[in-house]
Write a protein that holds these residues in place. Structure first.
Motif, PDB file in Angstrom:
ATOM      1  N   TRP A 362      43.138   1.166  -9.109  1.00  0.00           N
ATOM      2  CA  TRP A 362      42.404  -0.089  -8.862  1.00  0.00           C
ATOM      3  C   TRP A 362      41.111   0.190  -8.108  1.00  0.00           C
ATOM      4  O   TRP A 362      40.050  -0.334  -8.454  1.00  0.00           O
ATOM      5  CB  TRP A 362      43.289  -1.036  -8.052  1.00  0.00           C
ATOM      6  CG  TRP A 362      42.589  -2.286  -7.591  1.00  0.00           C
ATOM      7  CD1 TRP A 362      42.390  -3.423  -8.301  1.00  0.00           C
ATOM      8  CD2 TRP A 362      41.968  -2.486  -6.307  1.00  0.00           C
ATOM      9  NE1 TRP A 362      41.688  -4.346  -7.548  1.00  0.00           N
ATOM     10  CE2 TRP A 362      41.415  -3.797  -6.317  1.00  0.00           C
ATOM     11  CE3 TRP A 362      41.832  -1.708  -5.163  1.00  0.00           C
ATOM     12  CZ2 TRP A 362      40.739  -4.324  -5.220  1.00  0.00           C
ATOM     13  CZ3 TRP A 362      41.162  -2.237  -4.075  1.00  0.00           C
ATOM     14  CH2 TRP A 362      40.631  -3.521  -4.108  1.00  0.00           C
ATOM     15  N   TRP A 363      41.180   1.020  -7.082  1.00  0.00           N
ATOM     16  CA  TRP A 363      40.002   1.312  -6.271  1.00  0.00           C
ATOM     17  C   TRP A 363      38.921   2.009  -7.100  1.00  0.00           C
ATOM     18  O   TRP A 363      37.734   1.680  -6.994  1.00  0.00           O
ATOM     19  CB  TRP A 363      40.404   2.163  -5.074  1.00  0.00           C
ATOM     20  CG  TRP A 363      39.258   2.489  -4.154  1.00  0.00           C
ATOM     21  CD1 TRP A 363      38.365   3.511  -4.278  1.00  0.00           C
ATOM     22  CD2 TRP A 363      38.858   1.763  -2.989  1.00  0.00           C
ATOM     23  NE1 TRP A 363      37.447   3.486  -3.260  1.00  0.00           N
ATOM     24  CE2 TRP A 363      37.725   2.421  -2.449  1.00  0.00           C
ATOM     25  CE3 TRP A 363      39.360   0.645  -2.334  1.00  0.00           C
ATOM     26  CZ2 TRP A 363      37.094   1.975  -1.286  1.00  0.00           C
ATOM     27  CZ3 TRP A 363      38.722   0.210  -1.182  1.00  0.00           C
ATOM     28  CH2 TRP A 363      37.601   0.870  -0.673  1.00  0.00           C
ATOM     29  N   LEU A 364      39.330   2.979  -7.908  1.00  0.00           N
ATOM     30  CA  LEU A 364      38.363   3.779  -8.660  1.00  0.00           C
ATOM     31  C   LEU A 364      37.729   3.000  -9.812  1.00  0.00           C
ATOM     32  O   LEU A 364      36.707   3.427 -10.348  1.00  0.00           O
ATOM     33  CB  LEU A 364      39.037   5.055  -9.182  1.00  0.00           C
ATOM     34  CG  LEU A 364      39.399   6.071  -8.087  1.00  0.00           C
ATOM     35  CD1 LEU A 364      40.265   7.183  -8.654  1.00  0.00           C
ATOM     36  CD2 LEU A 364      38.142   6.652  -7.438  1.00  0.00           C
ATOM     37  N   ARG A 365      38.313   1.897 -10.192  1.00  0.00           N
ATOM     38  CA  ARG A 365      37.645   1.019 -11.168  1.00  0.00           C
ATOM     39  C   ARG A 365      36.481   0.281 -10.533  1.00  0.00           C
ATOM     40  O   ARG A 365      35.600  -0.229 -11.233  1.00  0.00           O
ATOM     41  CB  ARG A 365      38.643   0.022 -11.758  1.00  0.00           C
ATOM     42  CG  ARG A 365      39.611   0.621 -12.767  1.00  0.00           C
ATOM     43  CD  ARG A 365      40.314  -0.456 -13.574  1.00  0.00           C
ATOM     44  NE  ARG A 365      41.166  -1.304 -12.757  1.00  0.00           N
ATOM     45  CZ  ARG A 365      42.465  -1.075 -12.548  1.00  0.00           C
ATOM     46  NH1 ARG A 365      43.047  -0.005 -13.098  1.00  0.00           N
ATOM     47  NH2 ARG A 365      43.175  -1.898 -11.810  1.00  0.00           N
ATOM     48  N   ARG A 366      36.452   0.250  -9.210  1.00  0.00           N
ATOM     49  CA  ARG A 366      35.430  -0.510  -8.486  1.00  0.00           C
ATOM     50  C   ARG A 366      34.501   0.376  -7.670  1.00  0.00           C
ATOM     51  O   ARG A 366      33.429  -0.073  -7.246  1.00  0.00           O
ATOM     52  CB  ARG A 366      36.112  -1.523  -7.556  1.00  0.00           C
ATOM     53  CG  ARG A 366      36.828  -2.625  -8.331  1.00  0.00           C
ATOM     54  CD  ARG A 366      37.885  -3.330  -7.487  1.00  0.00           C
ATOM     55  NE  ARG A 366      38.470  -4.444  -8.210  1.00  0.00           N
ATOM     56  CZ  ARG A 366      39.414  -4.309  -9.123  1.00  0.00           C
ATOM     57  NH1 ARG A 366      39.881  -3.103  -9.442  1.00  0.00           N
ATOM     58  NH2 ARG A 366      39.898  -5.362  -9.750  1.00  0.00           N
ATOM     59  N   HIS A 367      34.905   1.603  -7.431  1.00  0.00           N
ATOM     60  CA  HIS A 367      34.120   2.514  -6.605  1.00  0.00           C
ATOM     61  C   HIS A 367      34.120   3.899  -7.244  1.00  0.00           C
ATOM     62  O   HIS A 367      35.041   4.264  -7.972  1.00  0.00           O
ATOM     63  CB  HIS A 367      34.702   2.599  -5.185  1.00  0.00           C
ATOM     64  CG  HIS A 367      34.893   1.269  -4.518  1.00  0.00           C
ATOM     65  ND1 HIS A 367      33.882   0.618  -3.843  1.00  0.00           N
ATOM     66  CD2 HIS A 367      35.982   0.467  -4.438  1.00  0.00           C
ATOM     67  CE1 HIS A 367      34.339  -0.521  -3.364  1.00  0.00           C
ATOM     68  NE2 HIS A 367      35.609  -0.646  -3.705  1.00  0.00           N
ATOM     69  N   LYS A 368      33.103   4.682  -6.927  1.00  0.00           N
ATOM     70  CA  LYS A 368      33.012   6.028  -7.478  1.00  0.00           C
ATOM     71  C   LYS A 368      33.987   6.985  -6.808  1.00  0.00           C
ATOM     72  O   LYS A 368      34.428   7.957  -7.428  1.00  0.00           O
ATOM     73  CB  LYS A 368      31.587   6.567  -7.313  1.00  0.00           C
ATOM     74  CG  LYS A 368      30.557   5.856  -8.184  1.00  0.00           C
ATOM     75  CD  LYS A 368      29.187   6.491  -8.000  1.00  0.00           C
ATOM     76  CE  LYS A 368      28.158   5.827  -8.892  1.00  0.00           C
ATOM     77  NZ  LYS A 368      26.812   6.450  -8.740  1.00  0.00           N
TER      78      LYS A 368
END
Length: 401
Positions: A362-368
């Motif tokens: 989830w985090w990596l869909r929104r942040h690099k």
């Protein structure tokens, strides 16, 4: 899929696999608080023992070794990229290790078995060997893997092989740690881990040969990067098949010797250093089995990519599992060490690993990058004219390699 993309996917997945295996081990250990609940039925105790033995057979002493290997590979990729731009990465790497030490000391507050701080110090061994020929680096790594200090202890014990040995010095520190893990406040745990616990772990690492094994694996990882061994190709597939076969053949006798040292028929003073040597070699051999098997499986498709999000956020994942895990098991938190044997702790570990994996995705869909990875990257390149590639497992842009 490009060669660079495939290489990074395989490395991220392998690192994520190591994170999961560490999570499971730490849970059944109650994060280094060894305690067996009383009153368990016989059948459950048998199940707990089977789970304990199986997980330690598969991952004990191997998961951290996978991390060490990939740590050296990461160093090579970062150093090589900067070298291609006419820059020397080594001074920046030293600063990067200072930062990693800070992360490690923070993590050590919660879990005294933290490996980050040890990697940070021993990682400096890569700086003087970074420009040496591969053959020289390989020779140094093999020398370290031979466990020279343990051999010195062995030869020193020859005149009195049956001499009764004192308990290892680390045991006293771990004994004191049990008190504040069970009954201490959060502050007492954090203080105790940073003082008593950290000293105990450093002593244990020395007593068990980790101080020699870890930099050796760093160097082997660097050499794997030089040889581009994680890029899918027919020659690399053959290399990993040969590695798998040799590692299996080496592991079987080493494991038997490690498991039944009484068949050696030698005195205790000789047995202890030899057991350190054989255990170290056995763990490295099985680590090679895991890495080669995982790499070969990654050639057959991207289904192992399920581990990749954890691998790309390995620093965040490792620290978070320490904070959450100790809060679950230690006395200042839920105190679950009193109620959970290996089977229930394994179930908790599996749930936590799944939640971490979903959060990372989830985090990596929104942040690099992960939050701690971003902080580490920005701090690494503070004052630089341009940012460089961050750590593998910390979301290296595939186009940059």
């Amino acid at each position: 899929m490009s060669a660079n993309s495939s290489r990074l996917d395989a490395i991220d997945a392998l690192r994520g696999f190591a994170i999961v295996s560490i999570m499971l081990l730490h849970n059944i250990e109650h994060f280094d608080f060894y305690f067996v609940p009383s009153g368990l039925p016989a059948w459950l105790m048998a199940v707990d023992k089977t789970i304990w033995d199986s997980l330690f057979f598969l991952f004990g002493g191997k998961s951290y070794a996978i991390f060490a290997l990939l740590f050296g590979l990461t160093f090579y990729l970062q150093d090589h990229r900067r070298e291609q731009r006419g820059e020397d990465f080594r001074a920046r790497f030293a600063w990067r290790m200072v930062l990693l030490l800070g992360f490690g000391l923070f993590n050590s507050m919660f879990y005294h078995g933290d490996i980050l701080s040890i990697y940070a110090v021993l990682g400096l061994a890569l700086i003087p060997v970074a420009r040496l020929r591969s053959g020289v680096v390989f020779a140094i790594a093999i020398f370290l893997l031979l466990q020279p200090h343990a051999w010195i202890e062995f030869f020193q014990a020859l005149p009195a092989p049956d001499e009764k040995l004192a308990d290892p010095a680390s045991w006293a520190y771990f004994g004191r740690a049990e008190k504040y893990m069970a009954h201490g406040s959060a502050w007492e745990v954090w203080y105790g881990n940073l003082t008593n616990g950290k000293i105990g772990v450093i002593r244990w690492s020395w007593e068990n040969g980790r101080v020699f094994q870890i930099p050796a694996l760093f160097m082997l990882g660097m050499l794997a990067g030089r040889k581009s061994l994680f890029i899918p190709s027919d020659s690399n597939r053959l290399f990993w098949r040969k590695t798998l076969a040799i590692a299996v053949l080496a592991f079987i006798p080493l494991y038997l010797l490690k498991t039944w040292p009484e068949v050696w028929h030698i005195g205790a003073a000789l047995r202890r250093p030899l057991l350190v040597i054989v255990t170290s070699w056995s763990n490295v051999a099985f680590m090679a089995v895991l890495v080669s098997s995982f790499t070969l499986l990654s050639y057959s498709g991207n289904w192992l990519g399920i581990f990749s999000p954890l691998g790309r956020m390995s620093l965040t994942s490792y620290v978070v599992q320490s904070i959450v895990g100790t809060s679950i098991y230690y006395g200042f938190g839920l105190g679950m060490y009193q109620y959970t044997g290996a089977s229930f702790a394994l179930a908790i570990g599996l749930v936590l690993a799944l939640l971490q994996r979903q959060f990372s995705a989830w985090w990596l869909r929104r942040h690099k990058q992960g939050p701690l990875e971003t902080l580490w990257h920005k701090a690494t390149w503070i004052g630089a004219h341009s940012e460089a590639v961050p750590n593998i497992g910390v979301n290296i842009p595939k186009s940059s390699l």
